[in-house]
Design a protein around this motif. Structure first.
Motif, PDB file in Angstrom:
ATOM      1  N   GLY A 120       0.779  -1.233   0.000  1.00 45.73           N
ATOM      2  CA  GLY A 120       0.000   0.000   0.000  1.00 45.73           C
ATOM      3  C   GLY A 120       0.806   1.275   0.000  1.00 45.73           C
ATOM      4  N   GLU A 121       2.135   1.185   0.172  1.00 47.91           N
ATOM      5  CA  GLU A 121       2.942   2.388   0.318  1.00 47.91           C
ATOM      6  C   GLU A 121       4.025   2.440  -0.753  1.00 47.91           C
ATOM      7  OE1 GLU A 121       1.440   4.130   2.414  1.00 47.91           O
ATOM      8  OE2 GLU A 121       0.318   2.466   3.282  1.00 47.91           O
ATOM      9  N   SER A 122       3.929   3.438  -1.632  1.00 42.41           N
ATOM     10  CA  SER A 122       4.883   3.541  -2.739  1.00 42.41           C
ATOM     11  C   SER A 122       6.305   3.745  -2.251  1.00 42.41           C
ATOM     12  CB  SER A 122       4.474   4.693  -3.663  1.00 42.41           C
ATOM     13  OG  SER A 122       3.272   4.384  -4.339  1.00 42.41           O
ATOM     14  N   ALA A 123       6.488   4.508  -1.163  1.00 38.63           N
ATOM     15  CA  ALA A 123       7.844   4.766  -0.668  1.00 38.63           C
ATOM     16  C   ALA A 123       8.526   3.467  -0.265  1.00 38.63           C
ATOM     17  CB  ALA A 123       7.793   5.735   0.511  1.00 38.63           C
ATOM     18  N   GLU A 124       7.816   2.606   0.422  1.00 37.48           N
ATOM     19  CA  GLU A 124       8.412   1.336   0.825  1.00 37.48           C
ATOM     20  C   GLU A 124       8.639   0.436  -0.376  1.00 37.48           C
ATOM     21  OE1 GLU A 124       7.891  -2.311   4.034  1.00 37.48           O
ATOM     22  OE2 GLU A 124       6.216  -0.947   3.679  1.00 37.48           O
ATOM     23  N   GLN A 125       7.695   0.427  -1.325  1.00 37.10           N
ATOM     24  CA  GLN A 125       7.867  -0.396  -2.519  1.00 37.10           C
ATOM     25  C   GLN A 125       9.116   0.040  -3.291  1.00 37.10           C
ATOM     26  OE1 GLN A 125       5.307  -2.844  -1.447  1.00 37.10           O
ATOM     27  NE2 GLN A 125       5.722  -3.130  -3.610  1.00 37.10           N
ATOM     28  N   ARG A 126       9.352   1.344  -3.375  1.00 35.79           N
ATOM     29  CA  ARG A 126      10.522   1.829  -4.111  1.00 35.79           C
ATOM     30  C   ARG A 126      11.815   1.366  -3.459  1.00 35.79           C
ATOM     31  NH1 ARG A 126       7.195   6.537  -4.684  1.00 35.79           N
ATOM     32  NH2 ARG A 126       8.243   7.543  -2.908  1.00 35.79           N
ATOM     33  N   ALA A 127      11.806   1.228  -2.134  1.00 37.72           N
ATOM     34  CA  ALA A 127      13.005   0.737  -1.442  1.00 37.72           C
ATOM     35  C   ALA A 127      13.357  -0.680  -1.882  1.00 37.72           C
ATOM     36  CB  ALA A 127      12.792   0.775   0.070  1.00 37.72           C
ATOM     37  N   TYR A 128      12.362  -1.425  -2.337  1.00 42.10           N
ATOM     38  CA  TYR A 128      12.584  -2.781  -2.836  1.00 42.10           C
ATOM     39  C   TYR A 128      12.716  -2.825  -4.362  1.00 42.10           C
ATOM     40  CZ  TYR A 128      11.595  -4.794   1.767  1.00 42.10           C
ATOM     41  OH  TYR A 128      11.646  -5.139   3.093  1.00 42.10           O
ATOM     42  N   GLY A 129      12.796  -1.666  -4.986  1.00 43.50           N
ATOM     43  CA  GLY A 129      12.981  -1.621  -6.428  1.00 43.50           C
ATOM     44  C   GLY A 129      11.706  -1.658  -7.237  1.00 43.50           C
ATOM     45  N   ASP A 130      10.563  -1.425  -6.608  1.00 40.05           N
ATOM     46  CA  ASP A 130       9.269  -1.462  -7.281  1.00 40.05           C
ATOM     47  C   ASP A 130       8.763  -0.033  -7.445  1.00 40.05           C
ATOM     48  OD1 ASP A 130       6.747  -1.934  -8.244  1.00 40.05           O
ATOM     49  OD2 ASP A 130       5.963  -2.787  -6.380  1.00 40.05           O
ATOM     50  N   PHE A 131       8.646   0.437  -8.685  1.00 43.00           N
ATOM     51  CA  PHE A 131       8.287   1.823  -8.940  1.00 43.00           C
ATOM     52  C   PHE A 131       6.911   1.979  -9.591  1.00 43.00           C
ATOM     53  CE2 PHE A 131      12.774   1.864  -8.235  1.00 43.00           C
ATOM     54  CZ  PHE A 131      13.006   3.065  -7.578  1.00 43.00           C
ATOM     55  N   LEU A 132       6.079   0.935  -9.547  1.00 43.51           N
ATOM     56  CA  LEU A 132       4.719   1.063 -10.046  1.00 43.51           C
ATOM     57  C   LEU A 132       3.867   1.868  -9.066  1.00 43.51           C
ATOM     58  CD1 LEU A 132       3.848  -2.493 -11.418  1.00 43.51           C
ATOM     59  CD2 LEU A 132       4.383  -0.442 -12.729  1.00 43.51           C
ATOM     60  N   HIS A 271      -0.672   9.717   5.513  1.00 45.35           N
ATOM     61  CA  HIS A 271      -0.127   9.741   4.159  1.00 45.35           C
ATOM     62  C   HIS A 271      -0.187   8.371   3.485  1.00 45.35           C
ATOM     63  CE1 HIS A 271       1.752  13.376   5.972  1.00 45.35           C
ATOM     64  NE2 HIS A 271       1.540  13.858   4.762  1.00 45.35           N
ATOM     65  N   SER A 272      -0.756   7.390   4.171  1.00 42.90           N
ATOM     66  CA  SER A 272      -0.843   6.053   3.593  1.00 42.90           C
ATOM     67  C   SER A 272      -1.734   6.051   2.351  1.00 42.90           C
ATOM     68  CB  SER A 272      -1.406   5.078   4.631  1.00 42.90           C
ATOM     69  OG  SER A 272      -1.683   3.820   4.040  1.00 42.90           O
ATOM     70  N   GLU A 273      -1.344   5.254   1.365  1.00 36.40           N
ATOM     71  CA  GLU A 273      -2.159   5.095   0.157  1.00 36.40           C
ATOM     72  C   GLU A 273      -3.222   4.013   0.322  1.00 36.40           C
ATOM     73  OE1 GLU A 273       0.405   4.518  -3.286  1.00 36.40           O
ATOM     74  OE2 GLU A 273       2.001   5.541  -2.196  1.00 36.40           O
ATOM     75  N   SER A 274      -3.216   3.336   1.466  1.00 34.37           N
ATOM     76  CA  SER A 274      -4.115   2.209   1.686  1.00 34.37           C
ATOM     77  C   SER A 274      -5.521   2.691   2.050  1.00 34.37           C
ATOM     78  CB  SER A 274      -3.567   1.332   2.816  1.00 34.37           C
ATOM     79  OG  SER A 274      -4.544   0.426   3.268  1.00 34.37           O
ATOM     80  N   GLU A 275      -6.511   2.217   1.304  1.00 41.40           N
ATOM     81  CA  GLU A 275      -7.901   2.529   1.613  1.00 41.40           C
ATOM     82  C   GLU A 275      -8.304   1.898   2.941  1.00 41.40           C
ATOM     83  OE1 GLU A 275     -11.912   3.838   1.310  1.00 41.40           O
ATOM     84  OE2 GLU A 275     -10.024   4.526   0.432  1.00 41.40           O
ATOM     85  N   GLY A 276      -7.819   0.683   3.195  1.00 35.91           N
ATOM     86  CA  GLY A 276      -8.111   0.040   4.464  1.00 35.91           C
ATOM     87  C   GLY A 276      -7.546   0.821   5.638  1.00 35.91           C
ATOM     88  N   GLN A 277      -6.337   1.372   5.462  1.00 36.83           N
ATOM     89  CA  GLN A 277      -5.744   2.177   6.532  1.00 36.83           C
ATOM     90  C   GLN A 277      -6.550   3.440   6.775  1.00 36.83           C
ATOM     91  OE1 GLN A 277      -2.735   1.366   8.542  1.00 36.83           O
ATOM     92  NE2 GLN A 277      -4.144   2.735   9.595  1.00 36.83           N
ATOM     93  N   ARG A 278      -7.050   4.045   5.705  1.00 33.18           N
ATOM     94  CA  ARG A 278      -7.902   5.239   5.870  1.00 33.18           C
ATOM     95  C   ARG A 278      -9.141   4.889   6.675  1.00 33.18           C
ATOM     96  NH1 ARG A 278     -12.400   7.198   4.134  1.00 33.18           N
ATOM     97  NH2 ARG A 278     -12.777   5.446   2.726  1.00 33.18           N
ATOM     98  N   ARG A 279      -9.728   3.739   6.399  1.00 36.25           N
ATOM     99  CA  ARG A 279     -10.928   3.336   7.124  1.00 36.25           C
ATOM    100  C   ARG A 279     -10.624   3.049   8.592  1.00 36.25           C
ATOM    101  NH1 ARG A 279     -14.963   1.010   3.114  1.00 36.25           N
ATOM    102  NH2 ARG A 279     -15.729  -0.319   4.804  1.00 36.25           N
TER     103      ARG A 279
END
Length: 372
Positions: A120-132, A271-279
Motif C-alpha cells: 500500500g505504500e509507494s515509498a516502501e515499494q521503491r526501497a525494494y525496487g518497485d516503482f509502479l 499519508h498512507s495510500e491504503s484505503e483500508g488504513q484510511r478506514r
C-alpha cells in the motif's frame, strides 16, 4: 460453517505494550522488549498449536523479519500448525514464487497458506525496487496470481502482460495441496483482484455493519466469475475473566502510549495510500476519548500501529459473543493476536475457544471435521 481460528506471530518483536509499525509508521522501542527470535516465536507457535489454533499469520514489510524464512524454520518446531505467509508479488517472479510455495508445501506436509499483500505504500515499494503506482501494483498482482494459479495446476505458461512476462514456465513438482490464497484490500482495484483470485477475502476489524457491506460487495463481484470465496477478519483481543479486567487492561495500554508517539504515528498513517488504513483511522480520528467504536470493539491499537487497529475487549463470553456476531455475517476465519502474544494466546485459547466449542461453532483441528 465451522469457525477456523488463527493466531499471529510478532516478527517485529513483542512486548507488554502495543508494538507499532506498518504503513509508513515506525515500530518504536517496545518491539525490542522480546526480540523475534526463533526461540520466542517458537514458544508462541507451539502454544498456538497446543491450544487449537489452525494457523499463524506472519506479516511482511521492512519493519519485520522475512516471513518465508522465519516460518520455514518454525515448521520444525511444530507438527500441525499452518503458516499464513504474507508476501508481496512485486518482489518475486511469479515462477519463482510458485516454485517456493510448492517446495514449502511439499516439505512441510501441506502447512502453507499464502497472504498476498500488494503493497500500500509507494515509498516502501521503491526501497525494494518497485516503482509502479498503486493501480499498476494491483494490475500486476492480477497477472501474478493468474500465472501462479496456472503453474500450480500443472500448466506450461506463456504470458505476455502489461507488467509480467514468462515463457515456457512450468513446475517439475506441484504443491500438494495447492496453497490457499488469502487476500485483503478495500479499494475498488483490490476488490476486483480478490473477486478473481482469493480463496479467503480478509478484512480488518471494522464494526459489523461495515464488514457486512464488504462481504456483500465481494460476493457479488466474485459471483460474476463463478466464484464463492470464504471470508476472514483480522482482530486483536483483550480477553479476561471479567469485562472490568479487560477494559482496565485497555486503559493500561492507552496510558502507555506516549502522546507524541500517537501524533507522529497518525501523521505518518495519514499519508498512507491504503484505503483500508484510511478506514481504520476514521474509526477514531486520532482522538483518545472515543475508542469504543462498537460494543466491545476498541480502536486504541490503531493509535500507534498501522494495519489492523481494533481489538475485541471484554470478558471471555463477550469476546465469544462478538466473534459469533461476525460469524453470523459470514466470517468463517479469524486471525487474532494480543499483547503479549504468548500470554494472550492462552487467555483466548483457554477462555474463549471452549465457549465457541460449547456453542457448536468451533472444533479443535486435531479433533477432525475442520478445513485447515
Amino acid at each position: 460453517m465451522a469457525l477456523t481460528l488463527h493466531w499471529f506471530l510478532p516478527t517485529t518483536g513483542d512486548s507488554r505494550q502495543v508494538v507499532g509499525g506498518g504503513h509508513g509508521s515506525t515500530p518504536g522501542a517496545a518491539g525490542s522488549d522480546r526480540p523475534p527470535s526463533i526461540a520466542y516465536l517458537g514458544q508462541i507457535a507451539r502454544s498456538a498449536e497446543q491450544l487449537g489454533f489452525a494457523g499463524a499469520l506472519t506479516p511482511t514489510g521492512a519493519w519485520c523479519e522475512d516471513a518465508w524464512l522465519t516460518t520455514a524454520m518454525l515448521t520444525q518446531a511444530t507438527e500441525r500448525l499452518k503458516y499464513l505467509v504474507a508476501f508481496r508479488p512485486g518482489q518475486l517472479s511469479p515462477t519463482l514464487a510458485a516454485q517456493m510455495a510448492a517446495s514449502y508445501q511439499n516439505q512441510s506436509q501441506g502447512r502453507l497458506l499464502l497472504n498476498v499483500v500488494t503493497g500500500g505504500e509507494s515509498a516502501e515499494q521503491r526501497a525494494y525496487g518497485d516503482f509502479l503506482d498503486k493501480r499498476g501494483r494491483y494490475a500486476r498482482t492480477d497477472e501474478f496470481l493468474d500465472i501462479t494459479g496456472r503453474l500450480w495446476r500443472g500448466e506450461t505458461v506463456d504470458h505476455h502482460g502489461d507488467h509480467l512476462r514468462v515463457e515456457g514456465a512450468r513446475l517439475t513438482r506441484l504443491p500438494d495441496p495447492v496453497p490457499e490464497v488469502y487476500f485483503g484490500g478495500s479499494s475498488p482495484e483490490a476488490e476486483r483482484v480478490a473477486a478473481r483470485h482469493a480463496d479467503v477475502y480478509l478484512t480488518w476489524g471494522e464494526p459489523p455493519p461495515k464488514v457486512k457491506e464488504k462481504i456483500d460487495r465481494i460476493r457479488a463481484l466474485a459471483a460474476v466469475h463463478g466464484r464463492s470465496p470464504r471470508f476472514g477478519i483480522r482482530l486483536h483481543t483483550i480477553s479476561r475473566d471479567t469485562s472490568a479486567e479487560a477494559w482496565a487492561e485497555a486503559g493500561r495500554l492507552l496510558a502507555g502510549m506516549d502522546p507524541d508517539r500517537i501524533r507522529r504515528t497518525q501523521e505518518a498513517l495519514a499519508h498512507s495510500e491504503s484505503e483500508g488504513q484510511r478506514r481504520m483511522r476514521e474509526l477514531h480520528g486520532g482522538a483518545v476519548d472515543r475508542l469504543e467504536v462498537y460494543p466491545n470493539l476498541w480502536a486504541g491499537v490503531g493509535l500507534v500501529r498501522g494495519g489492523a487497529g481494533t481489538a475485541l475487549v471484554g470478558s471471555h463470553r463477550e469476546v465469544a459473543d462478538r466473534i459469533e456476531e461476525y460469524h453470523r455475517l459470514g466470517i468463517e476465519e479469524f486471525i487474532l493476536s494480543g499483547v503479549p502474544h504468548l500470554e494472550e494466546a492462552y487467555r483466548v485459547g483457554e477462555g474463549v475457544l471452549p465457549l465457541l466449542a460449547a456453542r457448536g461453532l468451533w472444533r479443535r483441528p486435531d479433533a477432525g471435521g475442520l478445513r485447515g
